[in-house]
Design a protein around this motif. Structure first.
Motif, PDB file in Angstrom:
ATOM      1  N   LEU A 175      -1.934  -7.224  14.177  1.00  0.00           N
ATOM      2  CA  LEU A 175      -0.619  -7.473  14.791  1.00  0.00           C
ATOM      3  C   LEU A 175      -0.259  -6.372  15.791  1.00  0.00           C
ATOM      4  N   GLN A 176      -0.605  -5.128  15.447  1.00  0.00           N
ATOM      5  CA  GLN A 176      -0.341  -4.015  16.376  1.00  0.00           C
ATOM      6  C   GLN A 176      -1.122  -4.229  17.683  1.00  0.00           C
ATOM      7  N   ALA A 177      -2.388  -4.622  17.548  1.00  0.00           N
ATOM      8  CA  ALA A 177      -3.221  -4.844  18.738  1.00  0.00           C
ATOM      9  C   ALA A 177      -2.656  -5.982  19.579  1.00  0.00           C
ATOM     10  N   VAL A 178      -2.241  -7.063  18.917  1.00  0.00           N
ATOM     11  CA  VAL A 178      -1.657  -8.203  19.646  1.00  0.00           C
ATOM     12  C   VAL A 178      -0.405  -7.754  20.391  1.00  0.00           C
ATOM     13  N   HIS A 179       0.418  -6.964  19.712  1.00  0.00           N
ATOM     14  CA  HIS A 179       1.658  -6.495  20.342  1.00  0.00           C
ATOM     15  C   HIS A 179       1.345  -5.623  21.573  1.00  0.00           C
ATOM     16  N   ASP A 180       0.391  -4.722  21.425  1.00  0.00           N
ATOM     17  CA  ASP A 180       0.026  -3.849  22.550  1.00  0.00           C
ATOM     18  C   ASP A 180      -0.448  -4.662  23.749  1.00  0.00           C
ATOM     19  N   VAL A 181      -1.306  -5.649  23.484  1.00  0.00           N
ATOM     20  CA  VAL A 181      -1.829  -6.496  24.560  1.00  0.00           C
ATOM     21  C   VAL A 181      -0.690  -7.292  25.191  1.00  0.00           C
ATOM     22  N   LYS A 182       0.196  -7.791  24.342  1.00  0.00           N
ATOM     23  CA  LYS A 182       1.327  -8.590  24.837  1.00  0.00           C
ATOM     24  C   LYS A 182       2.188  -7.780  25.808  1.00  0.00           C
ATOM     25  N   VAL A 183       2.436  -6.540  25.435  1.00  0.00           N
ATOM     26  CA  VAL A 183       3.270  -5.677  26.293  1.00  0.00           C
ATOM     27  C   VAL A 183       2.521  -5.372  27.595  1.00  0.00           C
ATOM     28  N   LYS A 184       1.234  -5.038  27.457  1.00  0.00           N
ATOM     29  CA  LYS A 184       0.445  -4.649  28.636  1.00  0.00           C
ATOM     30  C   LYS A 184       0.292  -5.815  29.620  1.00  0.00           C
ATOM     31  N   MET A 185       0.102  -7.026  29.085  1.00  0.00           N
ATOM     32  CA  MET A 185      -0.140  -8.186  29.962  1.00  0.00           C
ATOM     33  C   MET A 185       1.134  -8.976  30.235  1.00  0.00           C
ATOM     34  N   ALA A 186       2.257  -8.506  29.721  1.00  0.00           N
ATOM     35  CA  ALA A 186       3.562  -9.185  29.885  1.00  0.00           C
ATOM     36  C   ALA A 186       3.478 -10.654  29.479  1.00  0.00           C
ATOM     37  N   LEU A 187       2.953 -10.897  28.280  1.00  0.00           N
ATOM     38  CA  LEU A 187       2.778 -12.270  27.803  1.00  0.00           C
ATOM     39  C   LEU A 187       4.042 -12.770  27.114  1.00  0.00           C
ATOM     40  N   SER A 188       4.209 -14.076  27.120  1.00  0.00           N
ATOM     41  CA  SER A 188       5.230 -14.715  26.285  1.00  0.00           C
ATOM     42  C   SER A 188       4.486 -15.264  25.074  1.00  0.00           C
ATOM     43  N   THR A 189       5.018 -15.027  23.884  1.00  0.00           N
ATOM     44  CA  THR A 189       4.267 -15.462  22.699  1.00  0.00           C
ATOM     45  C   THR A 189       5.122 -16.303  21.760  1.00  0.00           C
ATOM     46  N   VAL A 190       4.473 -17.313  21.193  1.00  0.00           N
ATOM     47  CA  VAL A 190       5.055 -18.044  20.066  1.00  0.00           C
ATOM     48  C   VAL A 190       4.110 -17.784  18.907  1.00  0.00           C
ATOM     49  N   ILE A 191       4.640 -17.268  17.827  1.00  0.00           N
ATOM     50  CA  ILE A 191       3.772 -16.882  16.717  1.00  0.00           C
ATOM     51  C   ILE A 191       4.274 -17.506  15.411  1.00  0.00           C
ATOM     52  N   VAL A 192       3.341 -18.052  14.666  1.00  0.00           N
ATOM     53  CA  VAL A 192       3.636 -18.519  13.302  1.00  0.00           C
ATOM     54  C   VAL A 192       3.020 -17.486  12.384  1.00  0.00           C
ATOM     55  N   GLU A 193       3.821 -16.892  11.516  1.00  0.00           N
ATOM     56  CA  GLU A 193       3.309 -15.789  10.709  1.00  0.00           C
ATOM     57  C   GLU A 193       4.109 -15.701   9.408  1.00  0.00           C
ATOM     58  N   HIS A 194       3.401 -15.436   8.323  1.00  0.00           N
ATOM     59  CA  HIS A 194       4.091 -15.307   7.028  1.00  0.00           C
ATOM     60  C   HIS A 194       4.307 -13.854   6.626  1.00  0.00           C
ATOM     61  N   ASN A 195       3.618 -12.921   7.319  1.00  0.00           N
ATOM     62  CA  ASN A 195       3.815 -11.497   7.036  1.00  0.00           C
ATOM     63  C   ASN A 195       5.094 -11.010   7.728  1.00  0.00           C
ATOM     64  N   LEU A 196       6.244 -11.425   7.195  1.00  0.00           N
ATOM     65  CA  LEU A 196       7.506 -11.196   7.912  1.00  0.00           C
ATOM     66  C   LEU A 196       7.832  -9.713   8.017  1.00  0.00           C
ATOM     67  N   ARG A 197       7.516  -8.959   6.985  1.00  0.00           N
ATOM     68  CA  ARG A 197       7.825  -7.523   7.006  1.00  0.00           C
ATOM     69  C   ARG A 197       7.033  -6.818   8.117  1.00  0.00           C
ATOM     70  N   LEU A 198       5.796  -7.268   8.288  1.00  0.00           N
ATOM     71  CA  LEU A 198       4.946  -6.647   9.313  1.00  0.00           C
ATOM     72  C   LEU A 198       5.376  -7.039  10.722  1.00  0.00           C
ATOM     73  N   VAL A 199       5.740  -8.296  10.862  1.00  0.00           N
ATOM     74  CA  VAL A 199       5.914  -8.843  12.211  1.00  0.00           C
ATOM     75  C   VAL A 199       7.324  -8.623  12.766  1.00  0.00           C
ATOM     76  N   HIS A 200       8.289  -8.279  11.898  1.00  0.00           N
ATOM     77  CA  HIS A 200       9.690  -8.322  12.338  1.00  0.00           C
ATOM     78  C   HIS A 200       9.997  -7.336  13.466  1.00  0.00           C
ATOM     79  N   GLU A 201       9.220  -6.244  13.536  1.00  0.00           N
ATOM     80  CA  GLU A 201       9.491  -5.239  14.581  1.00  0.00           C
ATOM     81  C   GLU A 201       9.153  -5.765  15.973  1.00  0.00           C
ATOM     82  N   TRP A 202       8.279  -6.739  16.028  1.00  0.00           N
ATOM     83  CA  TRP A 202       7.698  -7.102  17.329  1.00  0.00           C
ATOM     84  C   TRP A 202       8.203  -8.429  17.887  1.00  0.00           C
TER      85      TRP A 202
END
Lengths: 294, 236
Positions: B175-202
């Motif tokens: 998730l950290q790597a995805v977030h870094d890439v998203k910021v670097k490439m200015a991507l728009s993301t739709v994510i389905v994820e059950h790890n809510l505690r991990l993902v909530h920051e991003w």
């Protein structure tokens, strides 16, 4: 000893032909996950195309061979767009595709019998020159079959190993749903599989027609040889298909040494059953994780 | 600001079974939208419709204002969609390098440069390039699958449970790597994820789905840590 060497040499020649057939059948099985029964019909159609170009049109066998390859590529493409693609678009069950493929095979066989008759058709070429290679004697055509067979397999092997397009054909068999998601041209790739497969059938079809002739009903026999070679060698390995084809041909040839050639089918299917019981994934089986599907 | 991606009144399902009932959403450029909801509520189906894998029976999907509802998935991928499927997202019989090379199919430019970029985002793949993808561990597979999606020119990234089946450590790394890439490439993301505690920051917005509908929208991702509120959305 000399007899065994001669039988082994004959087996290798047939092995080159069987290996091409196995590669043609295996490509469709591996990439599209279709048990391509129509392959037998396409084999016969190619043999008759070669025979017609040589005997009726009067072409020399070399240009007739090239013409047959073009015809084969076209019929393969037609088979994809007219037969398999509509089923793929609807997401049809594999059993439905199998039945349709069987229907296409029977239709092709009957059409050819209707058009050309049921008799054996041969290409008249006089007595074949014999060539001595040490203790082994091969005819000119046998040598041609050996060289063209292994040459074609080698060429395709190089392409499969180095070209991205061929990697995509292989990948399509792994995860067909992923191909369009990654933006790969799924319909073009499917068509390429059928074109290549049919060309791989047309090469041995022409060479066999040139050697012993053809009749409309040989398709099923060569279809079974192709399928058994793929299953024996390993459905997931190009090298396996070649090994399966050569092993089958050599065993058939050696069987003639002890039994009559009438028992060749016993060898073919005996080998298949033995492999299915003791080594389900074939002779060449890549290393895989336990949870990975075979 | 014009939405980069819109879904309007989507009705979709599998033959007789309707899964999505008039679902609409708008996504602004650079947004990270998280889809949550109980199993079977239609999250994956919505992603499939957005990616073009599943044709909607009704409704439209618009990319930068252009209706792409009738565009097939292979063409849609070329319009800038990157879709990570829940399963079956790598080619196990090819090597890692071959998987990446195949994903570079339509892209102009230098394959090696793009591969280097992906390897810098997912360094665990570097020593694995020559290995067959089928023998990778779960985390490595997921890294490869996301790397494959990012080998093309992507504007909108659709991720369906990118950390499913991974250990907490591997999930955090991915998730950290995805977030870094998203910021670097200015991507728009739709994510389905059950790890809510991990993902909530991003994530920048949370959409809650239930029974084939979007039942709530939260602009404050800290709602993902509020169990009572989530229970209310899921079961209430």
């Amino acid at each position: 000893m000399r007899l065994i060497l001669q039988l082994l040499a004959n087996g290798l020649v047939n092995g080159a032909l069987y290996a091409m057939l196995a590669v043609g059948f295996g490509l469709v099985w591996r990439s599209l996950r279709v048990f391509h029964v129509a392959f037998g019909g396409l084999f016969v159609a190619s043999a008759y195309c070669f025979h017609t170009l040589v005997m009726r049109v009067g072409l020399h066998p070399a240009p007739a061979f090239l013409g047959t390859l073009i015809f084969a590529g076209f019929t393969g493409w037609l088979c994809e767009i007219g037969l398999y693609r509509p089923f793929a678009r609807k997401g049809a069950a594999s059993s439905a595709v199998l039945i349709a493929s069987l229907g296409a095979f029977v239709a092709m066989e009957n059409f050819i019998a209707l058009a050309f008759g049921n008799k054996l058709q041969t290409v008249s070429r006089g007595l074949a020159r014999a060539i001595h290679i040490g203790p082994v004697i091969l005819t000119e055509i046998q040598l041609l079959q050996l060289v063209v067979g292994f040459g074609t397999i080698g060429l395709l092997w190089v392409l499969v190993c180095h070209l991205r397009t061929f990697k995509a054909l292989w990948a399509m068999g792994d995860q067909p749903e992923l191909i369009p998601v990654l933006g790969l041209p799924v319909h073009k790739l499917r068509a390429l599989v059928l074109v290549l497969s049919t060309v791989m059938a047309a090469v041995p079809a022409s060479l066999i027609c040139l050697d012993i002739g053809t009749d409309p009903h040989v398709g099923m026999s060569y279809l079974l040889i192709s399928a058994v070679a793929v299953l024996v060698g390993g459905a997931n390995s190009y090298a396996g298909w070649v090994v399966g084809g050569v092993a089958l041909a050599v065993m058939q040839s050696l069987a003639v040494w002890k039994f009559s050639s009438r028992w060749m089918d016993l060898v073919t299917f005996g080998l298949l059953v033995t492999m299915l019981v003791f080594r389900r994934n074939g002779l060449v089986d890549p290393q895989r994780r336990v949870e990975e599907p075979a | 600001m014009e939405p980069i991606l819109s879904a309007q009144g989507i009705v979709a399902g599998y033959r007789e079974r309707k899964v999505l009932h008039k679902v609409s959403l708008d996504m602004l450029p650079g947004e990270s939208v998280l889809l949550i909801g109980p199993n079977g509520c239609g999250k994956t189906t919505l992603l499939k419709v957005l990616a073009g894998v599943l044709r909607p029976e009704q409704g439209r999907v618009l990319l930068k204002g252009t209706d792409i509802s009738r565009v097939f998935d292979d063409r849609r991928a070329l319009l800038g969609f990157g879709y990570l499927m829940q399963t079956q997202s790598i080619f196990p019989s090819l090597t890692v390098d071959e998987n990446l090379h195949l994903s570079f199919w339509h892209r102009n430019g230098n394959f090696k440069d793009q591969r280097e970029y992906i390897l810098s985002a997912f360094p665990m793949l570097k020593p694995m390039l020559a290995r067959r993808a089928g023998v990778l561990s779960g985390g490595e597979r997921q890294a490869l699958a996301i790397g494959m999606v990012l080998m093309r020119d992507v504007d909108v990234l659709l991720l369906d449970e990118p950390t499913a089946g991974l250990s907490p450590k591997a999930a955090a790394t991915i998730l950290q790597a995805v977030h870094d890439v998203k910021v670097k490439m200015a991507l728009s993301t739709v994510i389905v994820e059950h790890n809510l505690r991990l993902v909530h920051e991003w994530v920048s917005r949370v959409l809650v789905m239930n029974q084939g509908r979007i039942v709530a929208e939260e602009r404050d991702p800290s709602v993902l840590l509020d169990h009572e509120r989530l229970q209310e959305y899921y079961f209430g």
